[in-house]
Design a protein around this motif. Structure first.
Motif, PDB file in Angstrom:
ATOM      1  N   GLU A  30       0.855  -1.184   0.063  1.00  0.00           N
ATOM      2  CA  GLU A  30       0.050   0.179   0.034  1.00  0.00           C
ATOM      3  C   GLU A  30       0.729   1.280  -0.148  1.00  0.00           C
ATOM      4  O   GLU A  30       0.717   2.127  -0.693  1.00  0.00           O
ATOM      5  N   ASP A  33       2.440   1.939  -3.384  1.00  0.00           N
ATOM      6  CA  ASP A  33       1.440   2.207  -4.360  1.00  0.00           C
ATOM      7  C   ASP A  33       1.163   3.812  -4.162  1.00  0.00           C
ATOM      8  O   ASP A  33       1.016   4.590  -5.108  1.00  0.00           O
ATOM      9  N   ARG A  37       1.932   7.088  -6.511  1.00  0.00           N
ATOM     10  CA  ARG A  37       0.908   8.086  -6.957  1.00  0.00           C
ATOM     11  C   ARG A  37       1.271   9.325  -6.610  1.00  0.00           C
ATOM     12  O   ARG A  37       1.039  10.358  -7.531  1.00  0.00           O
TER      13      ARG A  37
END
Length: 69
Positions: A30, A33, A37
């Motif tokens: 998590e 990711d 982003r």
């Protein structure tokens, strides 16, 4: 290392990256990711690559993407 005067959008992205980097509630996938982003958001706001950040505590946060030689 180059210094720059960040815009409010860049500052926001940097603060979000620092928060995600240190968030103990995220599992590693998590975190990776989210950092990717947020880093894209930072680079769009900056108008180019950002190779690393140095947090106020002195922690170096590296760009989460492969860099070309």
């Amino acid at each position: 290392m180059a210094w720059f005067s960040p815009t409010p959008l860049e500052i926001s992205a940097i603060e979000q990256i620092e928060t995600a980097f240190d968030d103990p509630t995220l599992v590693e996938i998590e975190r990776e990711d989210l950092l990717r982003r947020l880093w894209v958001r930072l680079e769009r706001a900056h108008g180019g690559k950002v190779l690393s950040l140095v947090s106020p505590e002195g922690v170096v946060i590296e760009r989460p993407f492969e860099t070309e030689p």
